[in-house]
Motif scaffolding. Structure first.
Motif, PDB file in Angstrom:
ATOM      1  N   TYR A 104       1.029  -1.183   0.045  1.00 37.47           N
ATOM      2  CA  TYR A 104       0.009   0.210  -0.041  1.00 37.47           C
ATOM      3  C   TYR A 104       0.847   1.361   0.058  1.00 37.47           C
ATOM      4  CZ  TYR A 104      -3.074   3.545   1.710  1.00 37.47           C
ATOM      5  OH  TYR A 104      -3.961   4.882   1.967  1.00 37.47           O
ATOM      6  N   LEU A 105       1.825   1.217   0.731  1.00 39.64           N
ATOM      7  CA  LEU A 105       2.938   2.192   0.985  1.00 39.64           C
ATOM      8  C   LEU A 105       3.593   2.572  -0.486  1.00 39.64           C
ATOM      9  CD1 LEU A 105       4.491   2.287   4.529  1.00 39.64           C
ATOM     10  CD2 LEU A 105       2.614   3.872   3.554  1.00 39.64           C
ATOM     11  N   ASN A 106       3.963   1.540  -1.079  1.00 39.31           N
ATOM     12  CA  ASN A 106       4.669   1.554  -2.368  1.00 39.31           C
ATOM     13  C   ASN A 106       3.685   2.272  -3.587  1.00 39.31           C
ATOM     14  OD1 ASN A 106       6.334   1.291  -4.450  1.00 39.31           O
ATOM     15  ND2 ASN A 106       6.168  -0.727  -4.712  1.00 39.31           N
ATOM     16  N   HIS A 107       2.526   1.594  -3.398  1.00 37.84           N
ATOM     17  CA  HIS A 107       1.204   2.114  -4.524  1.00 37.84           C
ATOM     18  C   HIS A 107       1.013   3.564  -4.178  1.00 37.84           C
ATOM     19  CE1 HIS A 107      -1.895   2.048  -7.073  1.00 37.84           C
ATOM     20  NE2 HIS A 107      -2.728   2.369  -6.071  1.00 37.84           N
ATOM     21  N   ALA A 108       0.967   4.058  -2.786  1.00 39.59           N
ATOM     22  CA  ALA A 108       0.714   5.420  -2.666  1.00 39.59           C
ATOM     23  C   ALA A 108       1.794   6.293  -2.883  1.00 39.59           C
ATOM     24  CB  ALA A 108       0.205   5.722  -1.001  1.00 39.59           C
ATOM     25  N   GLY A 109       3.020   5.880  -2.675  1.00 42.17           N
ATOM     26  CA  GLY A 109       4.161   6.601  -3.109  1.00 42.17           C
ATOM     27  C   GLY A 109       4.229   6.805  -4.733  1.00 42.17           C
ATOM     28  N   LYS A 110       3.876   5.753  -5.432  1.00 41.89           N
ATOM     29  CA  LYS A 110       3.921   5.894  -6.905  1.00 41.89           C
ATOM     30  C   LYS A 110       2.569   6.890  -7.218  1.00 41.89           C
ATOM     31  CE  LYS A 110       5.919   1.530  -7.818  1.00 41.89           C
ATOM     32  NZ  LYS A 110       5.668   0.189  -8.700  1.00 41.89           N
ATOM     33  N   GLU A 111       1.490   6.937  -6.634  1.00 38.27           N
ATOM     34  CA  GLU A 111       0.442   7.888  -6.821  1.00 38.27           C
ATOM     35  C   GLU A 111       0.992   9.234  -6.510  1.00 38.27           C
ATOM     36  OE1 GLU A 111      -2.578   7.579  -8.148  1.00 38.27           O
ATOM     37  OE2 GLU A 111      -2.027   5.507  -8.780  1.00 38.27           O
ATOM     38  N   VAL A 112       1.703   9.553  -5.487  1.00 39.20           N
ATOM     39  CA  VAL A 112       2.115  10.922  -5.286  1.00 39.20           C
ATOM     40  C   VAL A 112       3.190  11.458  -6.112  1.00 39.20           C
ATOM     41  CG1 VAL A 112       3.565  11.985  -3.328  1.00 39.20           C
ATOM     42  CG2 VAL A 112       1.531  10.684  -2.733  1.00 39.20           C
ATOM     43  N   GLN A 113       3.914  10.444  -6.524  1.00 41.57           N
ATOM     44  CA  GLN A 113       5.119  10.795  -7.398  1.00 41.57           C
ATOM     45  C   GLN A 113       4.504  11.188  -8.698  1.00 41.57           C
ATOM     46  OE1 GLN A 113       7.911   7.661  -7.949  1.00 41.57           O
ATOM     47  NE2 GLN A 113       8.820   8.222  -5.880  1.00 41.57           N
ATOM     48  N   ARG A 114       3.410  10.330  -9.203  1.00 41.97           N
ATOM     49  CA  ARG A 114       2.918  10.669 -10.535  1.00 41.97           C
ATOM     50  C   ARG A 114       1.972  12.042 -10.632  1.00 41.97           C
ATOM     51  NH1 ARG A 114      -1.348   6.158 -11.711  1.00 41.97           N
ATOM     52  NH2 ARG A 114       0.354   4.925 -11.318  1.00 41.97           N
ATOM     53  N   HIS A 115       1.242  12.356  -9.429  1.00 37.82           N
ATOM     54  CA  HIS A 115       0.635  13.412  -9.398  1.00 37.82           C
ATOM     55  C   HIS A 115       1.494  14.825  -9.056  1.00 37.82           C
ATOM     56  CE1 HIS A 115      -3.115  11.635  -9.975  1.00 37.82           C
ATOM     57  NE2 HIS A 115      -2.938  11.037  -8.950  1.00 37.82           N
ATOM     58  N   GLY A 116       2.754  14.663  -8.828  1.00 39.51           N
ATOM     59  CA  GLY A 116       3.666  15.744  -8.221  1.00 39.51           C
ATOM     60  C   GLY A 116       3.288  16.117  -7.132  1.00 39.51           C
TER      61      GLY A 116
END
Length: 131
Positions: A104-116
């Protein structure tokens, strides 16, 4: 000096009633006698002594098995019930599923990076955009 061995676990000791047999064994042996002896006497004339004796043994054997078989402190009918439950009544595969917090943290981290955005998760940013 004479001594007596005392077992460690006294709960495994069963009370004996007669002929060094437990109540369960006496009942099962009695049922076996009620089934086996008349079957021998009534079939002896028709199929002979040997055939009648083998039939009597075949009829009495399940009662002896119920009287004597014990596994892990459980009598045969309880063992049989557990086998039937596990093989036929309950589902065979019971998948073990965990909630992987790191995924979940890995997925949330990728979402944060994608949205900037660094401080907000995508769900929070969507709520603020609608307001």
């Amino acid at each position: 000096m004479a001594y007596v061995n005392v077992p460690n676990d006294l709960s495994k000791i069963k009370t004996k009633i007669a002929f060094n047999l437990t109540k369960r064994q006496l009942i099962c042996f009695g049922i076996a006698a009620i089934i086996g002896i008349p079957s021998y006497l009534f079939t002896r004339a028709a199929i002979g002594n040997t055939g009648s004796m083998l039939l009597m043994i075949a009829l009495m054997l399940p009662c002896f098995f119920f009287a004597m078989y014990e596994r892990d402190g459980l009598p045969f009918e309880k063992v049989l019930r557990n086998i039937i439950r596990s093989k036929f009544l309950w589902p065979r595969t019971r998948p073990y599923r965990t909630q992987n917090f790191y995924a979940y943290l890995n997925h949330a981290g990728k979402e944060v990076q994608r949205h900037g955005k660094t401080n907000q998760t995508p769900s929070h940013s969507r709520n603020k955009q609608k307001a």
